[in-house]
Design an enzyme around this catalytic site. Structure first.
Site, PDB file in Angstrom:
ATOM      1  N   CYS A  16       0.828  -1.218   0.000  1.00 47.40           N
ATOM      2  CA  CYS A  16       0.000   0.000   0.000  1.00 47.40           C
ATOM      3  C   CYS A  16       0.865   1.271   0.000  1.00 47.40           C
ATOM      4  O   CYS A  16       1.035   1.915  -1.036  1.00 47.40           O
ATOM      5  CB  CYS A  16      -0.939   0.024   1.216  1.00 47.40           C
ATOM      6  SG  CYS A  16      -2.136  -1.330   1.243  1.00 47.40           S
ATOM      7  N   ARG A  17       1.419   1.625   1.160  1.00 51.10           N
ATOM      8  CA  ARG A  17       2.079   2.941   1.275  1.00 51.10           C
ATOM      9  C   ARG A  17       3.404   3.032   0.539  1.00 51.10           C
ATOM     10  O   ARG A  17       3.650   4.006  -0.181  1.00 51.10           O
ATOM     11  CB  ARG A  17       2.308   3.287   2.759  1.00 51.10           C
ATOM     12  CG  ARG A  17       1.024   3.572   3.507  1.00 51.10           C
ATOM     13  CD  ARG A  17       1.240   3.564   5.001  1.00 51.10           C
ATOM     14  NE  ARG A  17       1.521   2.209   5.484  1.00 51.10           N
ATOM     15  CZ  ARG A  17       1.830   1.899   6.737  1.00 51.10           C
ATOM     16  NH1 ARG A  17       1.913   2.856   7.648  1.00 51.10           N
ATOM     17  NH2 ARG A  17       2.053   0.645   7.074  1.00 51.10           N
TER      18      ARG A  17
HETATM   19  P1  4NP Z   1       1.264  -1.274   3.942  1.00 53.13           P
HETATM   20  O1  4NP Z   1      -0.210  -1.712   4.392  1.00 53.13           O
HETATM   21  O2  4NP Z   1       2.167  -1.540   5.106  1.00 53.13           O
HETATM   22  O3  4NP Z   1       1.104   0.189   3.654  1.00 53.13           O
HETATM   23  O4  4NP Z   1       1.603  -2.096   2.710  1.00 53.13           O
HETATM   24  C1  4NP Z   1      -0.510  -2.968   4.927  1.00 53.13           C
HETATM   25  C2  4NP Z   1      -0.606  -4.036   4.093  1.00 53.13           C
HETATM   26  C3  4NP Z   1      -0.958  -5.282   4.616  1.00 53.13           C
HETATM   27  C4  4NP Z   1      -1.188  -5.400   5.978  1.00 53.13           C
HETATM   28  C5  4NP Z   1      -1.074  -4.307   6.809  1.00 53.13           C
HETATM   29  C6  4NP Z   1      -0.716  -3.075   6.276  1.00 53.13           C
HETATM   30  N1  4NP Z   1      -1.587  -6.666   6.505  1.00 53.13           N
HETATM   31  O5  4NP Z   1      -1.914  -6.718   7.702  1.00 53.13           O
HETATM   32  O6  4NP Z   1      -1.569  -7.661   5.771  1.00 53.13           O
END
Ligand code: 4NP
Length: 157
Positions: A16-17
């Protein structure tokens, strides 16, 4: 001569981020005429080899960036030697990076929003459990951070 900048953006899942931050930084660096390498990774390996979350792909597409070819990977110790800057999305990621940092690391660690005037110490909120509007906010945050990082790199020559 200073090394060509090589920037690694790090979040938890790398779906995501941090892929959005990587895309926003590539765009900002291109516009500024900076030659820089960019990549992204997660402190967790749960989504290894997966494409970015469809909501992240959609907001990137809507803002003119294609992140569909990116694939998630976990941060590794070699990253601390390969990159000049490792930029975390939030405090948990920054703590995890500090714990992983090898003694011969060259990368400078920071939070992405440290590079935005008035927002030092703030986190890019995790949009994963939220709605589509959250992803628009994520893009706004990572774009502001990317522009600030580019200003820093320009200032350092
Ligand atoms: P990211 O977001 O750290 O911005 O890629 C997430 C993606 C997956 C999960 C948590 C945050 N997850 O719990 O799977």
């Amino acid at each position: 001569m200073t090394d060509q900048p090589a920037v690694l953006f790090v979040c938890l899942g790398n779906i995501c981020r941090s892929p959005l931050a990587e895309a926003a930084f590539r765009g900002a660096a291109d516009r500024a005429g900076i030659l820089a390498t960019a990549d992204s990774a997660g402190t967790a390996g749960w989504h290894q080899d997966r494409a970015p979350d469809p909501r992240a792909q959609a907001i990137a597409r809507a803002r003119g960036a294609d992140i569909s070819q990116l694939r998630a990977r976990q941060v590794r110790s070699e990253d601390f030697r390969r990159f000049t800057h490792i930029v975390a999305m939030d405090h948990d990621n920054l703590s995890a990076l500090r714990a992983l940092r090898p003694d011969d690391a060259r990368a400078a660690l920071s939070l992405l929003l440290d590079h935005v005037p008035g927002r030092a110490g703030e986190a890019v909120a995790d949009p994963y459990y939220g709605d589509d509007a959250g992803f628009a906010g994520t893009w706004a945050d990572v774009s502001a951070g990317a522009e600030g990082l580019v200003r820093l790199l320009l200032a350092r020559g």
